[in-house]
Write a protein that holds these residues in place. Structure first.
Motif, short mmCIF file in Angstrom:
data_model
loop_
_atom_site.label_atom_id
_atom_site.label_comp_id
_atom_site.label_asym_id
_atom_site.label_seq_id
_atom_site.Cartn_x
_atom_site.Cartn_y
_atom_site.Cartn_z
N UNK A 119 22.37 81.58 53.72
CA UNK A 119 22.96 80.35 54.38
C UNK A 119 21.67 79.48 54.48
N UNK A 120 20.48 79.78 54.59
CA UNK A 120 19.21 78.92 54.86
C UNK A 120 19.21 78.44 53.52
N UNK A 121 19.47 78.96 52.36
CA UNK A 121 19.47 78.17 51.21
C UNK A 121 20.44 76.86 51.04
N UNK A 122 21.73 77.15 51.54
CA UNK A 122 22.54 76.29 51.65
C UNK A 122 22.25 75.03 52.62
N UNK A 123 21.72 75.31 53.77
CA UNK A 123 21.23 74.41 54.70
C UNK A 123 19.98 73.60 54.20
N UNK A 124 19.18 74.32 53.22
CA UNK A 124 18.11 73.49 52.83
C UNK A 124 18.70 72.58 51.79
N UNK A 125 19.56 72.94 51.02
CA UNK A 125 20.18 72.25 49.70
C UNK A 125 21.13 70.71 50.61
N UNK A 126 21.68 71.07 51.70
CA UNK A 126 22.59 70.27 52.42
C UNK A 126 21.46 69.06 52.96
N UNK A 127 20.34 69.81 53.31
CA UNK A 127 19.16 68.76 54.11
C UNK A 127 18.74 67.92 52.92
N UNK A 128 18.66 68.61 51.47
CA UNK A 128 18.00 67.61 50.57
C UNK A 128 19.10 66.62 50.29
N UNK A 129 20.38 67.18 50.08
CA UNK A 129 21.50 65.98 49.81
C UNK A 129 21.25 64.88 50.82
N UNK A 130 21.18 65.33 52.18
CA UNK A 130 21.18 64.33 53.20
C UNK A 130 20.01 63.40 53.05
N UNK A 131 18.98 64.02 52.52
CA UNK A 131 17.87 63.17 52.56
C UNK A 131 18.07 62.00 51.36
N UNK A 132 18.29 62.76 50.22
CA UNK A 132 19.03 61.83 48.98
C UNK A 132 19.52 60.65 49.33
N UNK A 133 20.88 60.93 50.15
CA UNK A 133 21.75 59.71 50.43
C UNK A 133 20.90 58.97 51.49
N UNK A 134 20.44 59.30 52.35
CA UNK A 134 19.68 58.34 53.22
C UNK A 134 18.60 57.31 52.45
N UNK A 135 18.18 58.14 51.33
CA UNK A 135 17.16 57.34 50.59
C UNK A 135 17.79 56.22 49.70
N UNK A 136 19.00 56.69 49.07
CA UNK A 136 19.75 55.85 48.45
C UNK A 136 20.54 54.79 49.20
N UNK A 137 20.81 55.02 50.42
CA UNK A 137 21.35 53.97 51.30
C UNK A 137 20.37 53.10 51.66
N UNK A 138 18.96 53.39 51.96
CA UNK A 138 17.87 52.52 52.26
C UNK A 138 17.52 51.67 50.97
N UNK A 139 17.80 52.39 49.78
CA UNK A 139 17.47 51.50 48.48
C UNK A 139 18.46 50.48 48.28
N UNK A 140 19.82 50.90 48.48
CA UNK A 140 20.64 49.74 48.45
C UNK A 140 20.78 48.95 49.53
N UNK A 141 20.22 49.10 50.76
CA UNK A 141 20.12 48.11 51.84
C UNK A 141 18.81 46.97 51.43
N UNK A 142 17.88 47.58 50.88
CA UNK A 142 16.70 46.94 50.20
C UNK A 142 17.29 46.03 49.23
#
Length: 118
Positions: free
Chosen positions: A1-24
């Motif tokens: 499960x920790x592997x899935x949690x880490x992957x989910x955290x990475x996806x979340x970070x990528x999503x936040x980064x993409x949203x920030x880039x789109x906002x910029x």
């Protein structure tokens, strides 16, 4: 499960980064839109000023052309009248010369003038 949690955290970070880039990108585009709207407003104002100037120049030009046409008409009429005066003067001069010659001929053919007594 920790592997899935880490992957989910990475996806979340990528999503936040993409949203920030789109906002910029959106914010940069918004700045460009504001700049172009300001330029458009300035150009419209310049166009209004130039259009007003053009209208005034056209008015002045129209008045000046009408005045020039009046000058042309007056000059043509004056030249025509002057030409008629010259023709009349020439005719008058010819008549005067002819009458003068005729008077001289009458005086010469009548002989010397005699004094009349009263």
């Amino acid at each position: 499960m920790t592997h899935q949690g880490a992957a989910l955290q990475n996806y979340n970070n990528e999503l936040v980064k993409c949203i920030a880039e789109l906002c910029d990108k959106r914010n940069e585009l918004h700045k460009q839109i504001i700049q172009e709207e300001n330029e458009k407003s300035k150009l419209q104002n310049d166009l209004r000023i130039i259009t007003d100037r053009l209208a005034k120049v056209n008015e002045n030009l129209s008045r000046k052309i009408a005045a020039r046409n009046e000058f042309d008409k007056t000059i043509a009429e004056t030249e025509s009248a002057y030409s008629k005066i010259l023709e009349s003067s020439q005719s008058l001069l010819n008549v005067l010369k002819r009458e003068s010659v005729e008077l001289k001929e009458r005086v010469t053919s009548a002989g010397p003038l005699k004094a009349t007594s009263q």
